[in-house]
Design an enzyme around this catalytic site. Structure first.
Site, PDB file in Angstrom:
ATOM      1  N   GLY A  52      48.136   2.817  -5.556  1.00 11.96           N
ATOM      2  CA  GLY A  52      47.921   3.925  -4.632  1.00 11.96           C
ATOM      3  C   GLY A  52      48.364   3.646  -3.200  1.00 11.96           C
ATOM      4  O   GLY A  52      47.968   4.354  -2.273  1.00 11.96           O
ATOM      5  N   LEU A 102      56.192  10.509 -17.442  1.00 11.56           N
ATOM      6  CA  LEU A 102      56.982  11.731 -17.347  1.00 11.56           C
ATOM      7  C   LEU A 102      56.025  12.921 -17.222  1.00 11.56           C
ATOM      8  O   LEU A 102      55.058  13.023 -17.977  1.00 11.56           O
ATOM      9  CB  LEU A 102      57.825  11.868 -18.622  1.00 11.56           C
ATOM     10  CG  LEU A 102      59.040  12.776 -18.534  1.00 11.56           C
ATOM     11  CD1 LEU A 102      59.998  12.323 -17.432  1.00 11.56           C
ATOM     12  CD2 LEU A 102      59.767  12.795 -19.874  1.00 11.56           C
ATOM     13  N   LEU A 109      56.203  16.775 -17.564  1.00 10.77           N
ATOM     14  CA  LEU A 109      57.000  17.944 -17.966  1.00 10.77           C
ATOM     15  C   LEU A 109      56.293  19.168 -17.382  1.00 10.77           C
ATOM     16  O   LEU A 109      55.587  19.894 -18.079  1.00 10.77           O
ATOM     17  CB  LEU A 109      57.103  18.002 -19.492  1.00 10.77           C
ATOM     18  CG  LEU A 109      57.737  16.745 -20.129  1.00 10.77           C
ATOM     19  CD1 LEU A 109      57.594  16.767 -21.645  1.00 10.77           C
ATOM     20  CD2 LEU A 109      59.203  16.627 -19.725  1.00 10.77           C
ATOM     21  N   ASN A 123      59.295  13.082  -5.889  1.00  8.37           N
ATOM     22  CA  ASN A 123      59.122  11.697  -6.327  1.00  8.37           C
ATOM     23  C   ASN A 123      59.764  10.768  -5.312  1.00  8.37           C
ATOM     24  O   ASN A 123      60.718  11.146  -4.624  1.00  8.37           O
ATOM     25  CB  ASN A 123      59.783  11.493  -7.693  1.00  8.37           C
ATOM     26  CG  ASN A 123      59.526  10.103  -8.256  1.00  8.37           C
ATOM     27  OD1 ASN A 123      58.438   9.537  -8.073  1.00  8.37           O
ATOM     28  ND2 ASN A 123      60.510   9.531  -8.920  1.00  8.37           N
ATOM     29  N   HIS A 138      61.387   6.823  -5.225  1.00  7.49           N
ATOM     30  CA  HIS A 138      61.816   5.743  -6.106  1.00  7.49           C
ATOM     31  C   HIS A 138      62.308   4.582  -5.246  1.00  7.49           C
ATOM     32  O   HIS A 138      63.035   4.801  -4.273  1.00  7.49           O
ATOM     33  CB  HIS A 138      62.935   6.245  -7.030  1.00  7.49           C
ATOM     34  CG  HIS A 138      63.349   5.220  -8.025  1.00  7.49           C
ATOM     35  ND1 HIS A 138      62.582   4.909  -9.125  1.00  7.49           N
ATOM     36  CD2 HIS A 138      64.427   4.406  -8.073  1.00  7.49           C
ATOM     37  CE1 HIS A 138      63.176   3.955  -9.800  1.00  7.49           C
ATOM     38  NE2 HIS A 138      64.294   3.619  -9.199  1.00  7.49           N
ATOM     39  N   ASP A 154      63.170   9.895 -12.739  1.00  5.17           N
ATOM     40  CA  ASP A 154      63.926   9.550 -11.522  1.00  5.17           C
ATOM     41  C   ASP A 154      65.204  10.372 -11.380  1.00  5.17           C
ATOM     42  O   ASP A 154      66.252   9.856 -10.999  1.00  5.17           O
ATOM     43  CB  ASP A 154      64.275   8.045 -11.514  1.00  5.17           C
ATOM     44  CG  ASP A 154      63.041   7.189 -11.611  1.00  5.17           C
ATOM     45  OD1 ASP A 154      62.014   7.568 -11.022  1.00  5.17           O
ATOM     46  OD2 ASP A 154      63.094   6.147 -12.287  1.00  5.17           O
ATOM     47  N   GLU A 156      59.913   3.067   2.333  1.00  2.00           N
ATOM     48  CA  GLU A 156      59.231   4.172   1.633  1.00  2.00           C
ATOM     49  C   GLU A 156      58.153   4.790   2.515  1.00  2.00           C
ATOM     50  O   GLU A 156      57.932   6.001   2.494  1.00  2.00           O
ATOM     51  CB  GLU A 156      58.584   3.670   0.348  1.00  2.00           C
ATOM     52  CG  GLU A 156      59.567   3.237  -0.712  1.00  2.00           C
ATOM     53  CD  GLU A 156      58.850   2.841  -1.988  1.00  2.00           C
ATOM     54  OE1 GLU A 156      57.964   3.581  -2.433  1.00  2.00           O
ATOM     55  OE2 GLU A 156      59.176   1.784  -2.534  1.00  2.00           O
TER      56      GLU A 156
END
Ligand code: GRF
Length: 194
Positions: free
Chosen positions: A14, A94, A96, A107, A109, A150, A179
């Protein structure tokens, strides 16, 4: 500038969520967190949601047979909160997501997509692969998520040089510092555009 209503999805430590919460507390993020969803009851990041008194829902990936079933449960936890964006914050599964959330799932990465992304590319493995490849640069990518790992339109990237004596840990640490700037910057940009 609009204050964005966010849901954050976590799976692990987190740190991404903590960074956003700290910035928000300092007035540096035009956002409010409507709900935090954890894919594991053991995720350390749950404590940050609790400390910040954000509603928390655990949707335990281990209890679902398929990505589809899991995603339906995630959507059921998120949609009642009427959020502007869903922020994947160290979320490793994932999602969906349903049509209502199309274009509204973000997102981050820890590499320069489209390289070094996809199923299984998370945590230390990403940085190991970057070092193995001999790449001279790495960094991080914030993108709009689609239904592939990703993948989806890139909002912003921050680049750093790979150093000759980098280990996966040292590279991970420097990428994470980027980030911590990139995700808030992307969220601010979206708030300005809203
Ligand atoms: C970061 O490397 C981020 O890019 C990826 O998950 C990592 C952070 O996880 N999506 P966490 O926030 O420490 O759980």
């Amino acid at each position: 500038m609009k204050t964005l209503r966010l849901a954050a999805l976590i799976s692990g430590t987190g740190r991404t969520l903590k960074n956003l919460l700290d910035l928000k507390a300092k007035g540096g993020l035009p956002a409010e967190f409507a709900v935090v969803v954890s894919s594991s009851p053991k995720a350390a990041g749950i404590s940050f949601a609790r400390e910040a008194r954000i509603p928390l829902v655990v949707v335990n990936r281990a209890k679902f047979a398929s990505d589809q079933d899991f995603s339906r449960a995630l959507a059921a936890a998120i949609l009642p909160h009427h959020v502007d964006f869903v922020v994947l914050a160290g979320f490793v599964h994932l999602f969906l997501f349903p049509r209502e959330l199309e274009g509204r799932v973000l997102n981050i990465h820890p590499a320069l997509l489209p390289e070094f992304g996809g199923r299984g590319f998370y945590g230390r493995r990403v940085h190991e692969a970057v070092l193995r490849s001999g790449a001279k640069e790495s960094g991080c990518t914030v993108h709009i998520a689609d239904h592939q790992y990703d993948h989806g339109p890139i909002l912003l990237q921050r680049r750093i040089p790979v150093l000759s004596d980098d280990t996966p840990e040292s590279l991970a640490e420097r990428v994470f510092q980027e980030e911590c700037r990139a995700y808030p910057n992307a969220i601010r940009k979206l708030a300005e555009e809203s």
